[in-house]
Enzyme design. Structure first.
Site, PDB file in Angstrom:
ATOM      1  N   GLN A  18      -5.474  -3.242  10.878  1.00  0.00           N
ATOM      2  CA  GLN A  18      -4.375  -2.599  11.593  1.00  0.00           C
ATOM      3  C   GLN A  18      -4.810  -1.314  12.281  1.00  0.00           C
ATOM      4  O   GLN A  18      -3.989  -0.453  12.582  1.00  0.00           O
ATOM      5  CB  GLN A  18      -3.244  -2.279  10.621  1.00  0.00           C
ATOM      6  CG  GLN A  18      -2.587  -3.525  10.046  1.00  0.00           C
ATOM      7  CD  GLN A  18      -1.391  -3.158   9.186  1.00  0.00           C
ATOM      8  OE1 GLN A  18      -0.387  -2.661   9.684  1.00  0.00           O
ATOM      9  NE2 GLN A  18      -1.488  -3.384   7.895  1.00  0.00           N
ATOM     10  N   LYS A  73       0.832  -1.209   0.000  1.00  0.00           N
ATOM     11  CA  LYS A  73       0.000   0.000   0.000  1.00  0.00           C
ATOM     12  C   LYS A  73       0.865   1.258   0.000  1.00  0.00           C
ATOM     13  O   LYS A  73       0.652   2.175  -0.783  1.00  0.00           O
ATOM     14  CB  LYS A  73      -0.913   0.024   1.242  1.00  0.00           C
ATOM     15  CG  LYS A  73      -1.905  -1.113   1.301  1.00  0.00           C
ATOM     16  CD  LYS A  73      -2.809  -1.013   2.510  1.00  0.00           C
ATOM     17  CE  LYS A  73      -2.099  -1.158   3.843  1.00  0.00           C
ATOM     18  NZ  LYS A  73      -1.467  -2.468   4.050  1.00  0.00           N
ATOM     19  N   THR A  74       1.841   1.276   0.889  1.00  0.00           N
ATOM     20  CA  THR A  74       2.712   2.441   0.973  1.00  0.00           C
ATOM     21  C   THR A  74       3.522   2.575  -0.311  1.00  0.00           C
ATOM     22  O   THR A  74       3.759   3.674  -0.813  1.00  0.00           O
ATOM     23  CB  THR A  74       3.634   2.319   2.208  1.00  0.00           C
ATOM     24  OG1 THR A  74       2.803   2.155   3.360  1.00  0.00           O
ATOM     25  CG2 THR A  74       4.493   3.556   2.386  1.00  0.00           C
ATOM     26  N   ASP A 128      -1.871   7.840   3.758  1.00  0.00           N
ATOM     27  CA  ASP A 128      -1.440   6.492   4.164  1.00  0.00           C
ATOM     28  C   ASP A 128      -2.033   6.195   5.546  1.00  0.00           C
ATOM     29  O   ASP A 128      -2.374   7.117   6.279  1.00  0.00           O
ATOM     30  CB  ASP A 128       0.099   6.438   4.216  1.00  0.00           C
ATOM     31  CG  ASP A 128       0.628   4.996   4.199  1.00  0.00           C
ATOM     32  OD1 ASP A 128      -0.196   4.058   4.097  1.00  0.00           O
ATOM     33  OD2 ASP A 128       1.857   4.812   4.270  1.00  0.00           O
ATOM     34  N   GLU A 129      -2.148   4.935   5.888  1.00  0.00           N
ATOM     35  CA  GLU A 129      -2.674   4.520   7.199  1.00  0.00           C
ATOM     36  C   GLU A 129      -4.026   5.183   7.480  1.00  0.00           C
ATOM     37  O   GLU A 129      -4.275   5.695   8.574  1.00  0.00           O
ATOM     38  CB  GLU A 129      -1.685   4.881   8.323  1.00  0.00           C
ATOM     39  CG  GLU A 129      -0.272   4.354   8.130  1.00  0.00           C
ATOM     40  CD  GLU A 129      -0.098   2.881   8.481  1.00  0.00           C
ATOM     41  OE1 GLU A 129      -1.097   2.228   8.842  1.00  0.00           O
ATOM     42  OE2 GLU A 129       1.036   2.383   8.357  1.00  0.00           O
TER      43      GLU A 129
HETATM   44  P1  ATP Z   1       1.742  -2.117   6.001  1.00  0.00           P
HETATM   45  O1  ATP Z   1       0.307  -2.528   6.020  1.00  0.00           O
HETATM   46  O2  ATP Z   1       2.533  -2.851   7.003  1.00  0.00           O
HETATM   47  O3  ATP Z   1       1.905  -0.637   6.056  1.00  0.00           O
HETATM   48  P2  ATP Z   1       2.068  -1.983   3.151  1.00  0.00           P
HETATM   49  O4  ATP Z   1       0.845  -2.564   2.554  1.00  0.00           O
HETATM   50  O5  ATP Z   1       2.163  -0.523   3.193  1.00  0.00           O
HETATM   51  O6  ATP Z   1       2.313  -2.617   4.589  1.00  0.00           O
HETATM   52  P3  ATP Z   1       4.624  -1.881   1.868  1.00  0.00           P
HETATM   53  O7  ATP Z   1       5.386  -1.442   3.041  1.00  0.00           O
HETATM   54  O8  ATP Z   1       4.302  -0.901   0.819  1.00  0.00           O
HETATM   55  O9  ATP Z   1       3.286  -2.596   2.347  1.00  0.00           O
HETATM   56  O10 ATP Z   1       5.317  -3.131   1.186  1.00  0.00           O
HETATM   57  C1  ATP Z   1       5.815  -4.208   1.952  1.00  0.00           C
HETATM   58  C2  ATP Z   1       7.131  -4.698   1.390  1.00  0.00           C
HETATM   59  O11 ATP Z   1       6.898  -5.351   0.169  1.00  0.00           O
HETATM   60  C3  ATP Z   1       8.103  -3.590   1.100  1.00  0.00           C
HETATM   61  O12 ATP Z   1       9.396  -4.027   1.390  1.00  0.00           O
HETATM   62  C4  ATP Z   1       7.906  -3.357  -0.376  1.00  0.00           C
HETATM   63  O13 ATP Z   1       9.051  -2.788  -0.969  1.00  0.00           O
HETATM   64  C5  ATP Z   1       7.650  -4.753  -0.883  1.00  0.00           C
HETATM   65  N1  ATP Z   1       6.818  -4.785  -2.122  1.00  0.00           N
HETATM   66  C6  ATP Z   1       5.592  -4.282  -2.266  1.00  0.00           C
HETATM   67  N2  ATP Z   1       5.123  -4.516  -3.517  1.00  0.00           N
HETATM   68  C7  ATP Z   1       6.089  -5.185  -4.164  1.00  0.00           C
HETATM   69  C8  ATP Z   1       6.217  -5.718  -5.511  1.00  0.00           C
HETATM   70  N3  ATP Z   1       5.263  -5.600  -6.413  1.00  0.00           N
HETATM   71  N4  ATP Z   1       7.371  -6.349  -5.797  1.00  0.00           N
HETATM   72  C9  ATP Z   1       8.350  -6.481  -4.884  1.00  0.00           C
HETATM   73  N5  ATP Z   1       8.281  -6.027  -3.643  1.00  0.00           N
HETATM   74  C10 ATP Z   1       7.171  -5.373  -3.273  1.00  0.00           C
HETATM   75 MG    MG Z   2       2.348   0.846   4.780  1.00  0.00          MG
END
Ligand code: ATP
Ligand code: MG
Length: 772
Positions: A254, A32-33, A223-224
């Protein structure tokens, strides 16, 4: 473009469709981030002016990280994106627009200490019982009113709220709220909640201002989003109304700030507010091993209230989740510290690949001690920060007065520090006079002859002139020179310099450290305004989670789970998994609260990339007493097939009641067989628990230095038996000499020099110490 290749099809769609409202509600680690980050980069690539983009993150650190990433894709232009926490972005806007709501542009931001101190003053003036109207209670009540956009007059007019306060026997809450609001206004100060509340007032009452920022922020991203409160929700909704280019991302599983007014309803409202909404699903977790993702999924499935989601991982299945039992919190710290040392050397990890997460800040103590013993470098996020230390707050209060002499809390803090004969009675007189004539404390101080009797006029005049001279210097000097001038001429540096105690010296060093920080700030080239006023705004808005950020250092991270949101680490330890601690005692009364604790557990688990370890102790000191603890129900909620259980076997009693060696036996067993609490511990007397027998494995050798074996018949002396210079024996640290004693009985603190260990501070009423 290259960066689009790093996205899966759903992520890519969310990045490329930049027009219109969009929402991504997806599980942890699903990117997401990353989507927000790339979306911003993409917008700029497409020619959108970075000045027209607003990104709201949960911590300053998160926005800093995001900006750096975007910079890698699009270069220096990234500096111009408006990006930060709600508080920092809207504080910046409020400074520009302050006059519209009757505030000076150099308004002070009150931190929670300031707010509570003001509340206490008001309670005293109103002669209210400060147990019934406890400052924390009042603060939280006002905070929740503001976060729900209820002004003091609406508060007093609401029959429902009045009935609630009456039944709580606190009928005067509304009056306190009103007085507090007026006092802040008079002092030219806003508290944290005001920053959002006043932004709402500004945008509501000034359509021209609203229009200006609607035009400015053509693209908004949050975000969040699950942790926004009503006040934040309303700001976003207003700003996005003109163009509707709003993209929010979050995960209802979360949501961990309901206690602070965050409202999951905001996610549901979003669908109602924007019927044209595009919804994107992200289902693949890229962060964690399959085991970790499955454990997280199975835990959260126990919550009734949640949106339907699918999360899977294509990564390796990975290690099982390790569960370790310790007998005390100190033992727990030792286990974790040893595991870090071992994993690091055997698997080639860096220290920064490890995080220790806990439910409450107090748990960091045992962890810190254990890490220090093994020379493991660590950094604590949150907790009592540098900027909350007394000496730092004192000096900053002078800075605050320099720019806003109406700031009442700053006046109260330093009017008599260093001492200048302006004690509490004088301060009370000033407050009474200010109230009577409806002027500020500062106006009284500038004209004491006119408003108060007594022979303090000269001292007050001197104080007023001192502050005025600071303001005059600030106009001529840069941030660092101003700060140094104030530190010198306020008398703070001299005061601390003459204090030769260890604490005094460290306070002096802290002031030096602050000045160094300001010097660095004054020399920064990436920002335009390097004035002391801006430096102060930055530090006032640091969130707990931002502290300790120093990514150049290879250190283990220690933080509360709340602070760990959005972050990821290869190796995660979640410690203190015990009933009444996690889930916390407070949460056990209602399903809603328990579900929030479970979401917190879900957040903690999903920080881990490769390896997750859960630990608990069967006894720990809480509020000064040794208590027995049962393993957390959350451990039981994990299917045993994902677990590897490890228990420490106690042997001899060389650590007092905490005493176990490091022999370990590891085995996997069905979850039910370990869930029974272990040995009965009795406070004061020593006991040796027995571990359940299990298939033996080869012994592992301890990484710790050999513990001291106390003299047979060792019995601690009472706290009043000790004197300076005495030779003593400590049950655990061995033989030593008392170097100094501090404080009054029963809270005497001794500094004892131990051979090979150096000086240790011990609270005599708890220390197991005897005279030799
Ligand atoms: P959270 O809910 O904990 O905030 P999030 O959904 O924001 O998590 P991110 O932090 O954006 O998730 O991504 C999690 C990890 O996965 C990061 O290290 C990110 O770089 C990696 N990632 C996300 N998408 C991909 C992708 N398509 N290919 C490779 N790595 C990815
Ligand atoms: Mg995130």
């Amino acid at each position: 473009m290259d960066y689009l290749a790093g996205l899966n099809p759903q992520q890519r769609a969310a990045v490329e469709n930049t027009q219109g409202p969009a929402m991504i509600v997806a599980g942890a680690g699903s990117g997401k981030t990353r989507v927000i980050t790339y979306r911003v980069a993409h917008l700029i690539q497409k020619g959108v002016d970075p000045f027209n983009i607003l990104v709201l993150t949960f911590t300053n650190k998160a926005s800093k990280d995001m900006r750096e990433r975007i910079m890698k894709v699009i270069g220096a232009e990234a500096k111009n994106i408006w990006m930060g926490t709600f508080h920092s972005v809207f504080a910046k806007i409020l400074r520009v627009e302050a006059d519209k709501i009757g505030y000076p542009s150099n308004f002070t931001i009150y931190d929670t200490d300031d707010s509570k101190s003001l509340i206490r003053s008001i309670l005293k003036e109103m002669q209210l019982d400060d147990k019934l109207y406890n400052a924390n209670f009042v603060y939280n009540r006002m905070s929740s009113a503001k976060n729900n956009l209820i002004s003091y007059s609406e508060y007093m007019q609401s029959a429902e709220i009045q009935a609630e306060d009456n039944s709580n026997k606190r009928p005067l809450m509304g009056v306190i709220y009103e007085t507090y609001t007026k006092r802040c206004f008079k002092a030219g100060a806003m508290d944290f909640d005001d920053l959002l509340f006043k932004t709402n007032v500004l945008l509501k009452n000034h359509p021209d201002v609203l229009n200006k920022y609607q035009q400015k922020f053509k693209y908004l991203m949050v975000d969040e989003y699950q942790d926004t409160n009503f006040s934040q929700y309303t700001i976003v909704k207003k700003l996005a109304a003109a163009y509707q280019n709003i993209c929010v991302v979050g995960d209802d599983a979360q949501s961990i700030y309901a206690f602070r007014g965050a409202n999951i309803q905001n996610i549901l409202n979003f669908e109602r507010d924007y019927p044209e909404l595009q919804v994107y699903k992200l289902e693949q977790n890229y962060r964690s091993t399959q085991n970790i993702v499955e454990v997280a999924n199975s835990i959260i499935a126990n919550n009734k209230n949640q949106l339907e989601k699918n999360v899977f991982s294509d990564n390796e299945s990975g290690d099982r989740i390790k569960v370790q039992r310790a007998f005390t919190d100190n033992e727990e710290g030792k286990l974790v510290a040893e595991a870090i040392v071992q994993e690091r050397s055997s698997k080639g990890y860096d220290y920064q690949d490890f995080a220790i997460l806990y439910r409450t800040n107090a748990q960091s103590r045992a962890m810190e001690e254990a890490l220090r013993k093994l020379n493991v470098p660590y950094k604590i996020y949150g907790g009592l920060s540098f900027y909350q230390r007394k000496e730092i707050k004192d000096l900053i209060a002078y800075f605050r007065l320099t720019f806003n002499p109406s700031d009442e809390e700053a006046i109260k803090r330093v009017i008599n520090y260093p001492r200048r004969g302006l004690g509490d009675t004088t301060v009370e007189k000033i407050i009474v006079a200010a109230d009577k004539h409806d002027i500020t404390m500062w106006q009284v101080i500038c004209n004491p002859q006119q408003y108060i009797e007594g022979r303090i006029a000269n001292q007050l005049n001197d104080f007023a002139m001192l502050i005025q001279s600071f303001a005059a210097e600030a106009k001529k000097l840069d941030a660092y020179e101003t700060a140094l001038y104030i530190a010198q001429h306020s008398g703070i540096l001299k005061e601390l310099h003459t204090d030769d105690s260890i604490e005094g010296r460290s306070r002096y060093e802290n002031i030096q450290e602050l000045l160094n920080g300001i010097k660095e700030f004054a020399e920064r080239e990436d920002i335009e305004d390097r004035s002391l006023a801006i430096f102060m705004q930055d530090i006032a808005l640091l969130t707990n989670d931002d502290r300790g950020d120093d990514k150049n250092k290879d250190t283990v991270s220690l933080m509360t789970i709340h602070s760990s949101k959005g972050l990821e680490f290869k190796n995660v330890f979640i410690v203190g998994l015990e009933e009444n601690l996690f889930p916390s005692q407070m949460s056990l009364n209602s399903r809603t609260d328990l579900e929030e604790e479970r979401r917190l557990f879900y957040v903690a688990i999903t920080r881990a990339e490769k390896k997750l370890t859960l630990t608990y102790a069967t006894s720990r000191y809480r509020w000064g007493t040794l208590t027995n603890c049962e393993p957390s129900r959350f451990i039981n909620e994990i299917n045993a097939k994902y677990l590897e259980l490890e228990v420490v076997k106690p042997t001899k009693n060389n650590f007092g009641e905490d005493s176990f060696d490091n022999e370990r036996r590891t085995w996997t067993q069905q979850r039910d067989s370990f869930s029974k609490p272990k040995p009965a511990m009795s406070s004061g007397s020593s006991s040796s628990g027995t571990a359940s027998a299990a298939a033996p494995r080869p012994k592992t050798t301890s990484l710790l230095p050999k513990a001291h074996v106390p003299t047979p018949g060792f019995a601690p002396d009472p706290a009043n038996a000790f004197q300076n210079g005495m030779d003593v024996e400590h049950e655990k640290f061995g033989f030593g000499k008392i170097v100094s004693l501090e404080g009054t009985l029963p809270d005497v603190k001794a500094t004892v020099f131990f051979q090979g260990l150096g000086n240790k501070q011990l609270l005599l009423k708890f220390a197991k110490l005897r005279i030799v």
